[in-house]
Design a protein around this motif. Structure first.
Motif, short mmCIF file in Angstrom:
data_model
loop_
_atom_site.label_atom_id
_atom_site.label_comp_id
_atom_site.label_asym_id
_atom_site.label_seq_id
_atom_site.Cartn_x
_atom_site.Cartn_y
_atom_site.Cartn_z
N SER A 1 -5.22 -47.88 -22.65
CA SER A 1 -4.64 -49.21 -22.61
C SER A 1 -3.20 -49.15 -22.08
O SER A 1 -2.71 -50.09 -21.49
N VAL A 2 -2.53 -48.04 -22.26
CA VAL A 2 -1.15 -47.93 -21.78
C VAL A 2 -1.06 -47.29 -20.40
O VAL A 2 -0.26 -47.70 -19.56
N ARG A 3 -1.88 -46.26 -20.15
CA ARG A 3 -1.68 -45.48 -18.92
C ARG A 3 -2.91 -45.42 -18.01
O ARG A 3 -2.92 -44.71 -17.02
N ASP A 4 -3.95 -46.14 -18.36
CA ASP A 4 -5.16 -46.19 -17.53
C ASP A 4 -5.92 -44.88 -17.41
O ASP A 4 -6.76 -44.73 -16.52
N CYS A 5 -5.58 -43.89 -18.22
CA CYS A 5 -6.35 -42.65 -18.21
C CYS A 5 -6.10 -41.94 -19.54
O CYS A 5 -5.23 -42.35 -20.30
N PHE A 6 -6.89 -40.91 -19.83
CA PHE A 6 -6.58 -40.12 -21.03
C PHE A 6 -6.68 -38.64 -20.74
O PHE A 6 -7.40 -38.21 -19.83
N HIS A 7 -5.91 -37.88 -21.51
CA HIS A 7 -5.85 -36.43 -21.37
C HIS A 7 -6.24 -35.81 -22.71
O HIS A 7 -5.50 -35.95 -23.68
N LEU A 8 -7.37 -35.14 -22.72
CA LEU A 8 -7.89 -34.56 -23.97
C LEU A 8 -7.93 -33.04 -23.82
O LEU A 8 -8.45 -32.51 -22.84
N VAL A 9 -7.38 -32.33 -24.80
CA VAL A 9 -7.34 -30.86 -24.76
C VAL A 9 -8.30 -30.30 -25.81
O VAL A 9 -8.24 -30.67 -26.99
N LEU A 10 -9.16 -29.38 -25.38
CA LEU A 10 -10.19 -28.83 -26.26
C LEU A 10 -9.87 -27.39 -26.67
O LEU A 10 -9.15 -26.68 -25.97
N SER A 11 -10.46 -26.99 -27.78
CA SER A 11 -10.36 -25.59 -28.22
C SER A 11 -11.75 -24.98 -28.27
O SER A 11 -12.76 -25.67 -28.10
N SER B 1 -20.35 -44.30 -25.76
CA SER B 1 -20.04 -45.55 -25.06
C SER B 1 -18.63 -46.05 -25.34
O SER B 1 -18.10 -46.87 -24.59
N GLN B 2 -18.04 -45.58 -26.42
CA GLN B 2 -16.70 -46.08 -26.77
C GLN B 2 -15.62 -45.37 -25.94
O GLN B 2 -14.50 -45.86 -25.83
N ILE B 3 -15.95 -44.21 -25.42
CA ILE B 3 -14.94 -43.44 -24.68
C ILE B 3 -15.04 -43.73 -23.18
O ILE B 3 -16.11 -43.63 -22.58
N PRO B 4 -13.91 -44.13 -22.57
CA PRO B 4 -13.93 -44.43 -21.12
C PRO B 4 -13.90 -43.14 -20.29
O PRO B 4 -12.89 -42.79 -19.66
N TRP B 5 -15.01 -42.42 -20.28
CA TRP B 5 -15.09 -41.09 -19.64
C TRP B 5 -14.59 -41.03 -18.20
O TRP B 5 -13.93 -40.07 -17.82
N PRO B 6 -14.93 -42.03 -17.35
CA PRO B 6 -14.54 -41.89 -15.93
C PRO B 6 -13.03 -41.78 -15.70
O PRO B 6 -12.60 -41.31 -14.65
N VAL B 7 -12.22 -42.18 -16.70
CA VAL B 7 -10.77 -42.03 -16.52
C VAL B 7 -10.23 -40.89 -17.39
O VAL B 7 -9.03 -40.80 -17.65
N GLY B 8 -11.12 -40.05 -17.86
CA GLY B 8 -10.71 -38.95 -18.74
C GLY B 8 -10.40 -37.67 -17.98
O GLY B 8 -11.05 -37.35 -16.97
N HIS B 9 -9.41 -36.95 -18.46
CA HIS B 9 -9.10 -35.61 -17.96
C HIS B 9 -9.25 -34.64 -19.13
O HIS B 9 -8.73 -34.88 -20.21
N ILE B 10 -9.97 -33.55 -18.89
CA ILE B 10 -10.23 -32.58 -19.96
C ILE B 10 -9.52 -31.26 -19.65
O ILE B 10 -9.59 -30.76 -18.52
N PHE C 1 -0.02 -34.57 -23.28
CA PHE C 1 -1.44 -34.75 -23.61
C PHE C 1 -1.61 -35.84 -24.67
O PHE C 1 -0.77 -35.97 -25.56
N ASP C 2 -2.69 -36.60 -24.55
CA ASP C 2 -2.93 -37.67 -25.53
C ASP C 2 -3.52 -37.13 -26.82
O ASP C 2 -3.12 -37.54 -27.90
N VAL C 3 -4.51 -36.26 -26.71
CA VAL C 3 -5.14 -35.68 -27.90
C VAL C 3 -5.35 -34.19 -27.68
O VAL C 3 -5.91 -33.78 -26.65
#
Ligand code: 6PG
Length: 235
Positions: free
Chosen positions: A16-26, A45-54, A122-124
């Motif tokens: 909602s703020v930056r039009d994309c998300f950055h998620l870091v995994l372990s 369905s709740q996660i906007p995957w196409p704008v996600g960066h992993i 990173f967002d999460v």
């Protein structure tokens, strides 16, 4: 469920703020349930995957199709089932030597950072906790000069039967994240949870204490067995 809800909330806020998300995994076994859930309804369905960066917090130095690869773990459990863009899967190159993997990931982070910065906010960030207290591939012991001055470093430490050679993000990067979520489960983690959250500050002994984002939020999701020794903690 709690962890999946937290991921959903954080990524929606980010978008909602930056039009994309950055998620870091372990890696490790603790996030497996969460990873599976992310590819299932309602979370999928709740996660906007196409704008996600992993991204990855750490990686073992093995090829991406090796059973010990943190990339493979996440790929098999959820990444292959969600509509992420392939170019937004920013894996650490475990098949390269430590030096090359570190240099490539540092470059990749710089390329995705804001102007004049070395890595993105990173967002999460999802982090595990070893029974010995390590998190990502930051192990107990003296804090190296490299860890204090670089965003990505090589690490070498024997833990269970896992590959000892790794690369990892450092607290310099992790502490600029907006949300950090630690996941710990099982009684074998109780001592590490107690030490990490304990009143006594000893970041050499308990690397999770190095994770202290001044502007971010840290959440611990701990099952009852891992929370067993809590009671005398800082939180
Ligand atoms: C790795 C990890 C590591 C992991 C902990 C906990 O690649 O090994 O990223 O930091 O999170 O070792 O692992 P478990 O969840 O299996 O206990």
């Amino acid at each position: 469920m709690t962890a999946a809800n937290l991921v959903v909330k954080s990524v929606i806020e980010a978008v909602s703020v930056r039009d994309c998300f950055h998620l870091v995994l372990s890696g490790g076994s603790t996030p497996k349930t969460l990873y599976k859930l992310l590819a299932e309804e309602p979370f999928r369905s709740q996660i906007p995957w196409p704008v996600g960066h992993i991204f990855w917090a750490d990686e073992r130095l093995v090829p991406p199709d090796n059973i010990e690869s943190n990339y493979k773990l996440a790929w098999d459990l959820f990444l292959e089932d969600v509509p992420l863009k392939e170019e937004n899967l920013h894996r650490m190159k475990g098949e390269a030597g430590a030096r090359q993997a570190v240099s490539e990931y540092s470059k990749l982070l710089r390329g995705l950072a804001e102007k004049d910065r070395d890595w993105p906010h990173f967002d999460v960030v999802l982090l595990g906790l070893g029974a010995d207290g390590h998190t990502a591939s930051l192990f107990p012991g003296p804090i190296s000069k490299a860890e204090k001055s670089n965003g990505v470093i090589a690490a070498k430490a024997a833990y269970q039967n896992r590959p000892a050679d790794r690369i990892t993000l450092t607290p310099l990067v992790l502490n600029e994240a907006r949300q950090i979520t630690f996941l710990a489960a099982g009684s074998e983690k109780a001592e590490a949870v107690r030490g990490s959250l304990g009143k006594e500050l000893d970041p050499k002994r308990w690397p999770a204490q190095r994770i202290n984002p001044p502007a971010g939020k840290v959440t611990w999701i701990v099952d009852q067995a891992a929370a067993g020794s809590l009671g005398n903690s800082r939180n």
